[in-house]
Design a protein around this motif. Sequence first.
Motif, PDB file in Angstrom:
ATOM      1  N   ILE A 135      -3.758  10.851  -9.688  1.00 43.12           N
ATOM      2  CA  ILE A 135      -2.722   9.689  -9.100  1.00 43.12           C
ATOM      3  C   ILE A 135      -2.311   9.294  -7.684  1.00 43.12           C
ATOM      4  N   PRO A 136      -2.223   7.957  -7.994  1.00 40.09           N
ATOM      5  CA  PRO A 136      -2.308   8.178  -5.918  1.00 40.09           C
ATOM      6  C   PRO A 136      -0.709   8.489  -4.912  1.00 40.09           C
ATOM      7  N   GLY A 137      -1.370   9.354  -3.819  1.00 37.47           N
ATOM      8  CA  GLY A 137      -0.687  10.363  -3.067  1.00 37.47           C
ATOM      9  C   GLY A 137       0.323   9.430  -3.166  1.00 37.47           C
ATOM     10  N   PRO A 138       1.276   9.833  -1.488  1.00 37.09           N
ATOM     11  CA  PRO A 138       1.942   9.091  -1.183  1.00 37.09           C
ATOM     12  C   PRO A 138       2.240   8.580  -0.055  1.00 37.09           C
ATOM     13  N   SER A 139       0.762   8.028   0.411  1.00 36.48           N
ATOM     14  CA  SER A 139       0.412   6.925   1.585  1.00 36.48           C
ATOM     15  C   SER A 139       0.813   5.784   1.107  1.00 36.48           C
ATOM     16  N   VAL A 140       1.642   4.599   1.831  1.00 35.38           N
ATOM     17  CA  VAL A 140       0.673   3.225   1.518  1.00 35.38           C
ATOM     18  C   VAL A 140       0.592   2.300   2.521  1.00 35.38           C
ATOM     19  N   SER A 141       0.702   0.961   2.279  1.00 34.58           N
ATOM     20  CA  SER A 141      -0.145   0.173   2.989  1.00 34.58           C
ATOM     21  C   SER A 141       1.558  -0.366   3.749  1.00 34.58           C
ATOM     22  N   ASP A 142       1.347  -0.779   5.381  1.00 37.47           N
ATOM     23  CA  ASP A 142       1.930  -1.863   6.060  1.00 37.47           C
ATOM     24  C   ASP A 142       2.664  -2.863   4.796  1.00 37.47           C
ATOM     25  N   ALA A 143       1.882  -3.749   4.409  1.00 38.65           N
ATOM     26  CA  ALA A 143       2.750  -4.572   2.949  1.00 38.65           C
ATOM     27  C   ALA A 143       3.329  -3.664   2.282  1.00 38.65           C
ATOM     28  N   PHE A 144       3.181  -2.917   1.324  1.00 33.08           N
ATOM     29  CA  PHE A 144       4.485  -1.984   0.750  1.00 33.08           C
ATOM     30  C   PHE A 144       5.586  -1.627   1.669  1.00 33.08           C
ATOM     31  N   HIS A 145       5.328  -0.984   2.769  1.00 27.56           N
ATOM     32  CA  HIS A 145       6.469  -0.986   3.569  1.00 27.56           C
ATOM     33  C   HIS A 145       7.396  -1.619   3.771  1.00 27.56           C
ATOM     34  N   GLU A 146       6.694  -2.812   3.879  1.00 27.99           N
ATOM     35  CA  GLU A 146       6.825  -4.360   4.344  1.00 27.99           C
ATOM     36  C   GLU A 146       8.339  -4.961   3.203  1.00 27.99           C
ATOM     37  N   ALA A 147       7.627  -4.971   1.745  1.00 27.46           N
ATOM     38  CA  ALA A 147       8.222  -5.207   0.537  1.00 27.46           C
ATOM     39  C   ALA A 147       9.241  -4.574   0.301  1.00 27.46           C
ATOM     40  N   THR A 198      -2.562  -8.738  -3.273  1.00 31.86           N
ATOM     41  CA  THR A 198      -3.380  -8.054  -3.378  1.00 31.86           C
ATOM     42  C   THR A 198      -4.759  -9.565  -4.009  1.00 31.86           C
ATOM     43  N   GLY A 199      -6.096  -8.685  -4.218  1.00 32.40           N
ATOM     44  CA  GLY A 199      -6.685 -10.192  -3.826  1.00 32.40           C
ATOM     45  C   GLY A 199      -6.787 -10.377  -5.346  1.00 32.40           C
ATOM     46  N   PRO A 200      -8.064 -10.249  -5.802  1.00 32.98           N
ATOM     47  CA  PRO A 200      -8.791 -10.640  -7.345  1.00 32.98           C
ATOM     48  C   PRO A 200      -9.834  -9.479  -7.052  1.00 32.98           C
ATOM     49  N   GLU A 201      -9.804  -8.454  -8.383  1.00 30.87           N
ATOM     50  CA  GLU A 201     -10.940  -7.854  -8.527  1.00 30.87           C
ATOM     51  C   GLU A 201     -12.087  -8.959  -8.079  1.00 30.87           C
ATOM     52  N   THR A 202     -13.289  -7.989  -7.428  1.00 33.83           N
ATOM     53  CA  THR A 202     -14.400  -7.938  -7.006  1.00 33.83           C
ATOM     54  C   THR A 202     -15.504  -8.062  -8.837  1.00 33.83           C
ATOM     55  N   PRO A 203     -16.621  -8.634  -8.698  1.00 34.42           N
ATOM     56  CA  PRO A 203     -17.793  -7.487  -9.322  1.00 34.42           C
ATOM     57  C   PRO A 203     -17.889  -6.469  -9.126  1.00 34.42           C
ATOM     58  N   GLN A 204     -17.619  -6.522  -7.741  1.00 31.02           N
ATOM     59  CA  GLN A 204     -18.546  -4.480  -7.696  1.00 31.02           C
ATOM     60  C   GLN A 204     -17.531  -3.916  -8.824  1.00 31.02           C
ATOM     61  N   GLU A 205     -16.150  -4.485  -7.802  1.00 30.06           N
ATOM     62  CA  GLU A 205     -15.160  -3.198  -8.980  1.00 30.06           C
ATOM     63  C   GLU A 205     -14.795  -2.982 -10.597  1.00 30.06           C
ATOM     64  N   GLN A 236      -5.226  -0.707  -9.557  1.00 26.91           N
ATOM     65  CA  GLN A 236      -4.631  -0.375  -8.306  1.00 26.91           C
ATOM     66  C   GLN A 236      -4.155  -1.811  -8.099  1.00 26.91           C
ATOM     67  N   HIS A 237      -5.493  -2.867  -8.249  1.00 27.71           N
ATOM     68  CA  HIS A 237      -4.870  -4.183  -7.816  1.00 27.71           C
ATOM     69  C   HIS A 237      -3.790  -4.425  -8.946  1.00 27.71           C
ATOM     70  N   ARG A 238      -3.482  -3.811  -9.961  1.00 22.59           N
ATOM     71  CA  ARG A 238      -2.414  -4.342 -11.003  1.00 22.59           C
ATOM     72  C   ARG A 238      -1.540  -3.561 -10.692  1.00 22.59           C
ATOM     73  N   VAL A 239      -1.615  -2.920 -10.092  1.00 24.93           N
ATOM     74  CA  VAL A 239      -0.063  -1.892 -10.329  1.00 24.93           C
ATOM     75  C   VAL A 239       0.663  -2.696  -8.683  1.00 24.93           C
ATOM     76  N   ASP A 240      -0.455  -2.859  -7.976  1.00 26.97           N
ATOM     77  CA  ASP A 240       0.029  -3.796  -6.544  1.00 26.97           C
ATOM     78  C   ASP A 240       0.511  -5.298  -6.858  1.00 26.97           C
ATOM     79  N   ARG A 241      -0.071  -5.424  -8.137  1.00 28.19           N
ATOM     80  CA  ARG A 241       0.515  -7.535  -8.477  1.00 28.19           C
ATOM     81  C   ARG A 241       1.986  -6.755  -8.958  1.00 28.19           C
ATOM     82  N   ARG A 242       1.824  -5.821  -9.995  1.00 25.75           N
ATOM     83  CA  ARG A 242       3.510  -4.920 -10.736  1.00 25.75           C
ATOM     84  C   ARG A 242       4.600  -5.429  -9.623  1.00 25.75           C
TER      85      ARG A 242
END
Length: 186
Positions: free
Chosen positions: A112-124, A80-87, A69-75
């Motif tokens: 696959i991801p559902g249709p719900s998106v973040s406020d940041a996605f909506h703004e972009a 998005t933040g960096p991948e954490t050690p836990q991730e 998901q981090h990679r999708v957000d970057r593309r």
Amino acid sequence: RRSVSVPRLARGEEPRFAERFVIGPCGCGGPYNFGAQWGWRRWRQYLDWVAKTKFNTVLCTSPGAEVVQHRVDRRMNLPTGPETPQERARCALAHRILDSMRQLDLVRITPIPGPSVSDAFHEAYPGARYFKQGWLDLTAPGWTLHPADPLFAERIRIFIEEYAKEYGTDHCYYGPDPFPEARFET
């Protein structure tokens, strides 16, 4: 007393159906996320059980999708933040799970991801087609990307590309359904 000779039946050895499907543990949030809490030992126990009981197709949300998901957000030029050690650790665990499934000849069905998106996605992407969806009366309605909007297919295409780069292509995908108890605003 008379006895009748009957040939031995091997019902448990020869399943009747080619596809034997089991819904696996859920690795997402919520009160039912036991799969997300499991370590390798418990996952291996579960996969051994699946194979021994003759299932061959597993729908499961294993750990590791956060990295994708981090990679999708970057593309998609989303914050998005960096991948954490836990991730990264969950990603490594997902590789072990998938390798084990391959060794056991188990087919993996990946959500696959559902249709719900973040406020940041909506703004972009303010020109996309959205509606609001909440869960019962327990959550505030959030943005949901309409499946007929071309951006919906683009987002899924990018997810599948990134997922395949990380985990390979030997699994199937399914799109999650909206919750039947969802509340919609248009």
